[in-house]
Design an enzyme around this catalytic site. Structure first.
Site: not given
Ligand code: RB5
Length: 151
Positions: A14-15, A71-74, A76, A104, A115, A138-139, A142
């Site tokens: 995303d952006h 994405c920002g945090t990965g 979502g 695994h 971010r 073994r994996h 699972r």
């Molecule tokens: C966008 O602002 C942010 O919410 C998205 O990139 C992501 O971090 C969501 O999980």
């Protein structure tokens, strides 16, 4: 130049993930990987699931062996990816988790947060993810239990 012995990859962001995705795409192409870049191609505001689903569809349909989502945090991106029954997406922020995700969990998609980590860490994660084989054994049982039983 593309190296046909390397796996084909799909990438999307995303952006918020655009800066890291662009750096990873540049590195992957320079390393010889054939890469399907599903965007975004500029940092315009968008909704991350749209890009997660495009990349995951490419992996599910066999157009790409592995997917990369940023994405920002990965967070979502990994949530959206793991709605796909055939996708095992791991959200990682360092190489050791990337290694275990492949060895695994047979992860076929890796998610990262633009971010949360820098370009060098992202490249180190990709190098490990792409160099590590699934151990099987073994994996297997699972992984077979990841889908909930139907009631
Ligand atoms: C966008 O602002 C942010 O919410 C998205 O990139 C992501 O971090 C969501 O999980």
């Amino acid at each position: 130049m593309e190296n046909s012995s390397l796996p084909v990859l799909a990438i999307g962001s995303d952006h918020a993930g655009f800066p890291l995705k662009s750096a990873l795409a540049r590195w992957l192409r320079a390393a010889g990987y054939e890469l399907h870049d599903f965007g975004v191609h500029a940092p315009e505001r968008c909704d991350y699931p749209d890009y997660a689903h495009k990349v995951c569809r490419a992996v599910e349909e066999g157009a790409a062996r592995f997917g990369i989502l940023v994405c920002g945090t990965g967070i979502g991106m990994s949530m959206a990816a793991n709605r796909h029954p055939a996708i095992r997406c791991a959200l990682v922020s360092e190489p050791l988790s990337a290694e275990f995700a492949r060895a695994h969990n047979d992860a076929n998609v890796v998610a990262m947060g633009s971010r949360m980590i820098g370009e060098e860490m992202g490249i180190a994660i990709l190098k490990t993810f792409l160099a590590t084989a699934y151990e099987g054994g073994r994996h297997d049982q699972r992984l077979a239990k990841l889908s909930p039983p139907t009631c």
